[in-house]
Write a protein that holds these residues in place. Structure first.
Motif, mmCIF file in Angstrom:
data_model
loop_
_atom_site.group_PDB
_atom_site.id
_atom_site.type_symbol
_atom_site.label_atom_id
_atom_site.label_comp_id
_atom_site.label_asym_id
_atom_site.label_seq_id
_atom_site.Cartn_x
_atom_site.Cartn_y
_atom_site.Cartn_z
ATOM 1 N N ALA A 232 34.895 44.047 43.824
ATOM 2 C CA ALA A 232 34.212 45.341 44.070
ATOM 3 C C ALA A 232 35.093 46.275 44.907
ATOM 4 O O ALA A 232 35.161 47.495 44.681
ATOM 5 N N LEU A 233 35.779 45.675 45.893
ATOM 6 C CA LEU A 233 36.670 46.464 46.728
ATOM 7 C C LEU A 233 37.784 47.078 45.905
ATOM 8 O O LEU A 233 38.099 48.281 46.021
ATOM 9 N N GLU B 134 45.885 43.451 41.202
ATOM 10 C CA GLU B 134 44.895 42.710 41.993
ATOM 11 C C GLU B 134 43.636 42.475 41.174
ATOM 12 O O GLU B 134 43.072 41.365 41.166
ATOM 13 N N VAL B 135 43.183 43.495 40.434
ATOM 14 C CA VAL B 135 41.980 43.349 39.606
ATOM 15 C C VAL B 135 42.214 42.314 38.513
ATOM 16 O O VAL B 135 41.370 41.433 38.255
ATOM 17 N N ALA B 136 43.389 42.404 37.875
ATOM 18 C CA ALA B 136 43.695 41.441 36.808
ATOM 19 C C ALA B 136 43.754 40.019 37.369
ATOM 20 O O ALA B 136 43.238 39.058 36.780
ATOM 21 N N GLU B 137 44.392 39.901 38.532
ATOM 22 C CA GLU B 137 44.492 38.570 39.155
ATOM 23 C C GLU B 137 43.124 38.058 39.558
ATOM 24 O O GLU B 137 42.803 36.867 39.374
ATOM 25 N N LEU B 138 42.274 38.963 40.086
ATOM 26 C CA LEU B 138 40.929 38.537 40.455
ATOM 27 C C LEU B 138 40.131 38.089 39.237
ATOM 28 O O LEU B 138 39.377 37.105 39.292
ATOM 29 N N ARG B 139 40.295 38.833 38.115
ATOM 30 C CA ARG B 139 39.593 38.436 36.886
ATOM 31 C C ARG B 139 40.063 37.046 36.410
ATOM 32 O O ARG B 139 39.246 36.219 36.009
ATOM 33 N N ARG B 140 41.402 36.898 36.435
ATOM 34 C CA ARG B 140 41.907 35.577 36.011
ATOM 35 C C ARG B 140 41.411 34.480 36.946
ATOM 36 O O ARG B 140 40.999 33.397 36.505
ATOM 37 N N ASN B 141 41.435 34.747 38.238
ATOM 38 C CA ASN B 141 40.980 33.723 39.196
ATOM 39 C C ASN B 141 39.485 33.441 39.043
ATOM 40 O O ASN B 141 39.054 32.283 39.109
ATOM 41 N N CYS B 142 38.691 34.482 38.816
ATOM 42 C CA CYS B 142 37.249 34.268 38.617
ATOM 43 C C CYS B 142 36.988 33.471 37.353
ATOM 44 O O CYS B 142 36.117 32.582 37.308
ATOM 45 N N ALA B 143 37.757 33.810 36.296
ATOM 46 C CA ALA B 143 37.599 33.055 35.047
ATOM 47 C C ALA B 143 37.961 31.588 35.253
ATOM 48 O O ALA B 143 37.277 30.678 34.767
ATOM 49 N N THR B 144 39.066 31.399 36.016
ATOM 50 C CA THR B 144 39.471 30.017 36.295
ATOM 51 C C THR B 144 38.413 29.293 37.109
ATOM 52 O O THR B 144 38.066 28.139 36.849
#
Length: 415
Positions: A324-325, A353-363
């Motif tokens: 969200a940030l 950062e958004v892409a990494e967060l999406r990948r990390n959330c998916a993981t």
């Protein structure tokens, strides 16, 4: 004159005898001599007859005495023979009676053995087989205990059949022994009657009272059995009794051997079955312990997995703030005017950062799904382990508590 003739008619005529003959003197002398000679001859004949009569009386008296003494002697011998045979039969009869009592004792032993095997051993074995049918799941298998239990049941059944046939043989042997007693009793009764008759005859004298002469026509010696046949009859009774006694003793020896062998076989098989139960109980306890250890480990891992899922959910929730940030920053920077709306390093950093967060959330989401699936498998495994533990507990109750308690009541002895 006519009147007189009429009176003579009324009287019977009387014959007049002739005159006596007249003899001469010579005839008279000859007659006297003849009478004297005849008298002398008759006296001589009478003397010889008297002498012959005295001789015959002496001979007949002597023969009669000899015949009587011979008969008395033979009567005494006959009485001794009858008493001897009677004593022999009585002795043999006592042996037969003793053997019947011994056989009755052995028959009681056979009945006790049959009762014990049928009511105790076979019933316990059957109950154990039925109880073990109450095992659950995978434990309801044909293990060594089942095999040995069924073998023990077959051995008990075979022993029962063998003991039952032996009991029938013993019954038949007792019947034959009683048959020999019957014939010996008849022989003893006959010999007792003959002994009374011959003893009475032996006591009689020619001067005894109540003697009588038989005037009938039927023979007084109706006996048609020879002395050899008489002796053979008694001897055959004694030999038959001895033969039956020998058969009874052999049968008793066989019963001793049979009971000993049956008890030994049953004890051996019982020990084998008990050992199979012991091994099976140990295996079941060992497997149950392993299952309990595995159950504890699976429960521990399930708890850890639950905590891991909680941490993953917490991490995913925390990443939503970062997402969200970043989105808010990107949205705010999208408000830049004119040439300031450029892809600078901040923009690139926020996008990365958004892409990494999406990948990390998916993981994290994938990891949470795997963790939840693993937890479900762990819980399923835990339930299966609990079911297996319950199955093993049920098996232990059947084998260790029910069956072994029943088997402790079985007592194999020599009866």
């Amino acid at each position: 004159m006519e009147i007189n003739r009429t009176k003579f008619k009324d009287y019977a005529l009387v014959a007049v005898p002739p005159p006596p003959a007249r003899f001469t003197l010579n005839e008279w002398h000859r007659n006297n001599k003849f009478r004297n000679r005849i008298c002398l001859d008759q006296q001589k004949l009478a003397d010889s007859v008297i002498a012959e009569s005295d001789r015959l009386i002496d001979v007949v008296n002597e023969k009669s005495d000899l015949n009587k003494r011979d008969t008395d002697h033979k009567l005494e011998e006959k009485i001794k023979d009858i008493e001897f045979n009677r004593d022999e039969i009585n002795n043999q009869r006592k042996e037969v009676c003793i053997e019947i009592e011994n056989l009755n004792t052995y028959m009681d032993r056979l009945r006790d053995a049959l009762r014990s095997l049928t009511e105790d051993a076979m019933e316990v074995c059957r109950k154990c087989i039925i109880l073990r049918e109450g095992r659950l799941g995978i434990d309801l298998c044909c293990d060594a205990t089942d095999v040995e239990l069924k073998k023990e049941f077959q051995i008990i059944d075979g022993a029962n059949n063998l003991l039952r046939r032996t009991l029938e043989q013993a019954n038949e042997q007792v019947r034959r022994l009683r048959s020999t007693i019957y014939f010996m009793d008849r022989d003893l009764e006959d010999k007792g009657n003959v002994l009374k008759i011959d003893s009475h005859n032996s006591s009689l004298k020619e001067t005894s009272l109540n003697l009588s002469i038989y005037h009938g026509f039927a023979p007084l010696d109706p006996a048609n059995i020879t002395l050899e046949e008489w002796e053979q009859y008694t001897r055959s009774n004694i030999e038959k009794a001895a033969k039956e006694i020998n058969s009874a003793r052999q049968l008793r020896s066989y019963v001793d051997t049979l009971l000993k062998q049956v008890v030994e076989d049953l004890r051996n098989q019982s020990d084998i079955v008990n050992e199979a139960f012991r091994q099976r109980i140990e295996e079941t306890k060992e497997n149950k312990l392993k299952l309990e250890v595995q159950h504890s480990e699976v429960a521990r891992q399930a708890n850890e997995m639950t905590r891991a899922i909680t941490r993953l959910e917490k991490a995913i929730a925390e990443k939503e703030g970062y997402m969200a940030l970043a989105h808010t920053r990107l949205g705010n920077r999208a408000q830049r005017p004119g040439m300031e709306l450029c892809k600078d390093f901040v923009e690139l950093s926020l996008v990365n950062e958004v892409a990494e967060l999406r990948r990390n959330c998916a993981t994290l989401q994938q990891q949470r799904a795997e963790a939840e699936a693993s937890l479900r498998y762990l819980l399923k495994t835990q339930i299966q382990l609990e079911e297996d533990i319950n199955v093993k507990t049920n098996t232990l109750k059947i084998d260790e508590v029910d069956c072994m308690s029943l088997r402790q009541s079985v007592d194999y002895h020599a009866y």
